[in-house]
Design a protein around this motif. Structure first.
Motif, PDB file in Angstrom:
ATOM      1  N   TRP A   1     -10.048   1.252  -2.535  1.00  0.00           N
ATOM      2  CA  TRP A   1      -9.754   2.507  -1.867  1.00  0.00           C
ATOM      3  C   TRP A   1     -10.354   2.313  -0.271  1.00  0.00           C
ATOM      4  CZ3 TRP A   1      -7.069   6.180  -4.293  1.00  0.00           C
ATOM      5  CH2 TRP A   1      -7.120   6.265  -5.659  1.00  0.00           C
TER       6      TRP A   1
ATOM      7  N   ASP B   1      -0.999  11.135  -1.661  1.00  0.00           N
ATOM      8  CA  ASP B   1      -1.682  10.716  -0.364  1.00  0.00           C
ATOM      9  C   ASP B   1      -2.036   9.425   0.014  1.00  0.00           C
ATOM     10  OD1 ASP B   1      -2.145  13.377   0.543  1.00  0.00           O
ATOM     11  OD2 ASP B   1      -3.607  13.805  -1.237  1.00  0.00           O
ATOM     12  N   TRP B   2      -1.937   8.456  -1.144  1.00  0.00           N
ATOM     13  CA  TRP B   2      -2.202   7.164  -1.175  1.00  0.00           C
ATOM     14  C   TRP B   2      -1.055   5.981  -1.263  1.00  0.00           C
ATOM     15  CZ3 TRP B   2      -7.273   5.748   0.166  1.00  0.00           C
ATOM     16  CH2 TRP B   2      -8.233   6.955   0.149  1.00  0.00           C
TER      17      TRP B   2
ATOM     18  N   VAL C   1     -10.572  10.203  -3.356  1.00  0.00           N
ATOM     19  CA  VAL C   1      -9.819   9.433  -4.027  1.00  0.00           C
ATOM     20  C   VAL C   1      -8.801  10.314  -4.719  1.00  0.00           C
ATOM     21  CG1 VAL C   1     -11.420   7.470  -4.273  1.00  0.00           C
ATOM     22  CG2 VAL C   1     -11.314   9.054  -6.095  1.00  0.00           C
ATOM     23  N   ASP C   2      -7.625   9.836  -5.267  1.00  0.00           N
ATOM     24  CA  ASP C   2      -6.641  10.542  -6.273  1.00  0.00           C
ATOM     25  C   ASP C   2      -7.193  10.426  -7.693  1.00  0.00           C
ATOM     26  OD1 ASP C   2      -4.660  11.061  -8.025  1.00  0.00           O
ATOM     27  OD2 ASP C   2      -3.368  10.995  -6.039  1.00  0.00           O
TER      28      ASP C   2
ATOM     29  N   ARG D   1     -10.024   2.919   4.115  1.00  0.00           N
ATOM     30  CA  ARG D   1      -9.670   3.912   5.105  1.00  0.00           C
ATOM     31  C   ARG D   1      -9.928   3.041   6.365  1.00  0.00           C
ATOM     32  NH1 ARG D   1     -12.706   4.818   1.252  1.00  0.00           N
ATOM     33  NH2 ARG D   1     -11.992   6.360  -0.498  1.00  0.00           N
TER      34      ARG D   1
ATOM     35  N   TYR E   1      -5.715   6.652   7.966  1.00  0.00           N
ATOM     36  CA  TYR E   1      -4.445   5.907   7.701  1.00  0.00           C
ATOM     37  C   TYR E   1      -4.769   4.591   8.477  1.00  0.00           C
ATOM     38  CZ  TYR E   1       0.218   4.261   8.943  1.00  0.00           C
ATOM     39  OH  TYR E   1       1.220   3.492   9.069  1.00  0.00           O
TER      40      TYR E   1
ATOM     41  N   LEU F   1      -5.614   0.297  -1.863  1.00  0.00           N
ATOM     42  CA  LEU F   1      -5.063   1.958  -1.648  1.00  0.00           C
ATOM     43  C   LEU F   1      -5.686   2.447  -0.038  1.00  0.00           C
ATOM     44  CD1 LEU F   1      -5.932   2.433  -5.258  1.00  0.00           C
ATOM     45  CD2 LEU F   1      -3.758   2.923  -4.422  1.00  0.00           C
ATOM     46  N   THR F   2      -4.641   2.760   0.492  1.00  0.00           N
ATOM     47  CA  THR F   2      -4.798   3.347   1.796  1.00  0.00           C
ATOM     48  C   THR F   2      -4.242   4.872   2.080  1.00  0.00           C
ATOM     49  OG1 THR F   2      -2.936   2.104   2.733  1.00  0.00           O
ATOM     50  CG2 THR F   2      -5.056   1.090   2.962  1.00  0.00           C
ATOM     51  N   PRO F   3      -4.738   5.451   2.750  1.00  0.00           N
ATOM     52  CA  PRO F   3      -3.942   6.752   3.108  1.00  0.00           C
ATOM     53  C   PRO F   3      -2.544   6.977   3.781  1.00  0.00           C
ATOM     54  CG  PRO F   3      -6.598   6.998   3.874  1.00  0.00           C
ATOM     55  CD  PRO F   3      -6.019   5.648   3.549  1.00  0.00           C
ATOM     56  N   LYS F   4      -1.890   7.494   3.370  1.00  0.00           N
ATOM     57  CA  LYS F   4      -0.307   7.360   3.739  1.00  0.00           C
ATOM     58  C   LYS F   4      -0.463   7.991   5.295  1.00  0.00           C
ATOM     59  CE  LYS F   4       2.184   7.874  -0.329  1.00  0.00           C
ATOM     60  NZ  LYS F   4       3.176   8.820  -1.115  1.00  0.00           N
TER      61      LYS F   4
END
Length: 138
Positions: free
Chosen positions: A63, A126-127, A32-33, A65, A100, A91-94
């Motif tokens: 979060w 990244d998110w 996570v960020d 994925r 992603y 919140l998903t990875p870019k």
């Protein structure tokens, strides 16, 4: 002072949270960020609630994925503690990052869970954050 700190606070404010809001965090892991988490906690003035907390919350930061399982089931389960006017930030990875999740997947799964996609914000390096709200009852 770097520009990163104000940018992190801006991200928390873009998400619409304010002092006194209760936010539950789901899907926490070591990827996570942490700067965004800190900013959210500073913005609302308290720690993020965990999956074990059962209070009614103003918002959920989830979060998520690609390999985390069934998104519809996860979203439905997350709504248990959400206030009727609350918001879920998925919140998903870019794109290009591990885990992603395509925007099309979110657009498809959210309505099945009773949620409506309103907008997506870039909240960290990244998110991405997708804002989901309950569909209006007729």
């Amino acid at each position: 002072m770097s520009d990163a700190a104000p940018a992190k606070h801006e991200a928390a404010q873009k998400m619409g949270f304010k002092d006194g809001d209760l936010i539950q965090e789901l899907g926490y892991d070591d990827d996570v960020d942490f700067d965004l988490r800190d900013s959210l906690e500073e913005t609302v003035g308290s720690e993020l609630l965990t999956e074990e907390d059962h209070e009614v919350v103003d918002g959920i930061v989830y979060w998520w994925r690609a390999d985390d399982g069934d998104l519809v089931d996860a979203l439905v389960d997350s709504l248990v503690s959400l206030d009727e006017k609350g918001v879920v930030w998925l919140l998903t990875p870019k794109s290009g990052r591990d885990g992603y999740v395509t925007p099309a997947s979110i657009q498809e799964d959210a309505p099945t869970a009773g949620l409506h996609v309103t907008n997506t914000e870039g909240v960290s390096e990244d998110w991405s954050a997708t804002r989901l709200v309950a569909r209006r009852k007729n």
